[in-house]
Scaffold this active site. Structure first.
Site, mmCIF file in Angstrom:
data_model
loop_
_atom_site.group_PDB
_atom_site.id
_atom_site.type_symbol
_atom_site.label_atom_id
_atom_site.label_comp_id
_atom_site.label_asym_id
_atom_site.label_seq_id
_atom_site.Cartn_x
_atom_site.Cartn_y
_atom_site.Cartn_z
ATOM 1 N N ARG A 21 0.842 -1.131 0.022
ATOM 2 C CA ARG A 21 -0.317 0.029 -0.033
ATOM 3 C C ARG A 21 0.702 1.151 0.091
ATOM 4 O O ARG A 21 0.675 2.177 -0.728
ATOM 5 C CB ARG A 21 -1.044 0.015 1.131
ATOM 6 C CG ARG A 21 -2.018 1.131 1.321
ATOM 7 C CD ARG A 21 -2.987 1.068 2.373
ATOM 8 N NE ARG A 21 -4.432 0.918 2.333
ATOM 9 C CZ ARG A 21 -4.998 0.927 1.195
ATOM 10 N NH1 ARG A 21 -4.476 1.231 0.001
ATOM 11 N NH2 ARG A 21 -6.434 0.639 1.304
ATOM 12 N N TYR A 24 2.182 1.820 -3.474
ATOM 13 C CA TYR A 24 1.122 2.572 -4.235
ATOM 14 C C TYR A 24 0.809 3.914 -4.037
ATOM 15 O O TYR A 24 0.999 4.869 -4.888
ATOM 16 C CB TYR A 24 -0.271 1.628 -4.065
ATOM 17 C CG TYR A 24 -1.284 2.561 -4.787
ATOM 18 C CD1 TYR A 24 -1.485 2.489 -6.152
ATOM 19 C CD2 TYR A 24 -2.180 2.979 -3.956
ATOM 20 C CE1 TYR A 24 -2.704 3.128 -6.535
ATOM 21 C CE2 TYR A 24 -3.241 3.762 -4.404
ATOM 22 C CZ TYR A 24 -3.680 3.785 -5.970
ATOM 23 O OH TYR A 24 -4.524 4.249 -6.358
ATOM 24 N N TYR A 25 0.938 4.507 -2.811
ATOM 25 C CA TYR A 25 0.645 5.583 -2.350
ATOM 26 C C TYR A 25 1.925 6.738 -2.770
ATOM 27 O O TYR A 25 2.006 7.766 -3.327
ATOM 28 C CB TYR A 25 0.531 5.965 -1.223
ATOM 29 C CG TYR A 25 -1.123 5.708 -0.780
ATOM 30 C CD1 TYR A 25 -2.160 6.430 -1.133
ATOM 31 C CD2 TYR A 25 -1.370 4.664 0.079
ATOM 32 C CE1 TYR A 25 -3.547 6.068 -1.086
ATOM 33 C CE2 TYR A 25 -2.714 4.409 0.468
ATOM 34 C CZ TYR A 25 -3.760 5.081 -0.191
ATOM 35 O OH TYR A 25 -5.101 4.806 -0.090
ATOM 36 N N ILE A 26 3.072 6.118 -2.903
ATOM 37 C CA ILE A 26 4.432 6.691 -3.237
ATOM 38 C C ILE A 26 4.260 7.012 -4.804
ATOM 39 O O ILE A 26 4.691 7.859 -5.207
ATOM 40 C CB ILE A 26 5.611 5.870 -2.867
ATOM 41 C CG1 ILE A 26 5.919 6.037 -1.330
ATOM 42 C CG2 ILE A 26 6.894 6.401 -3.553
ATOM 43 C CD1 ILE A 26 6.942 5.256 -0.792
ATOM 44 N N GLU A 28 1.716 7.702 -6.439
ATOM 45 C CA GLU A 28 0.801 8.928 -6.887
ATOM 46 C C GLU A 28 1.624 9.839 -7.315
ATOM 47 O O GLU A 28 1.493 10.752 -8.017
ATOM 48 C CB GLU A 28 -0.100 9.162 -5.818
ATOM 49 C CG GLU A 28 -0.904 7.959 -5.428
ATOM 50 C CD GLU A 28 -2.232 8.011 -6.485
ATOM 51 O OE1 GLU A 28 -2.764 9.163 -6.554
ATOM 52 O OE2 GLU A 28 -2.288 6.834 -7.047
#
Length: 76
Positions: A21, A24-26, A28
């Site tokens: 997770r 995934y956010y990195i 962005e």
């Protein structure tokens, strides 16, 4: 894929770990290389695990993902 490989390489160099997770956010912030959904990044990591065949010291039962310092998401 190059951004993810670079991310994994940096993890290994710095001996750091992240969750799927978090990666995934990195992503962005990667603009052209960001994923549309977390499943996309998870599938890419699974593919890279198979291609890289990174060993995990002393175990044949631990997923290769841990060899590249990426862990499943923590339970809420």
């Amino acid at each position: 894929m190059a951004y993810v490989i670079g991310f994994i390489k940096q993890q290994l160099i710095e001996n750091r770990s992240s969750t799927l997770r978090e990666m995934y956010y990195i992503s962005e912030g990667w603009k052209r290389a960001k994923f549309g959904a977390q499943d996309e990044s998870n599938f890419l990591i699974e593919d890279l695990e198979i291609l890289s065949d990174v060993p995990v010291k002393g175990s044949t039962s631990i997923p290769r993902r841990t060899g590249i310092h990426l862990w499943p998401d923590a339970d809420p």
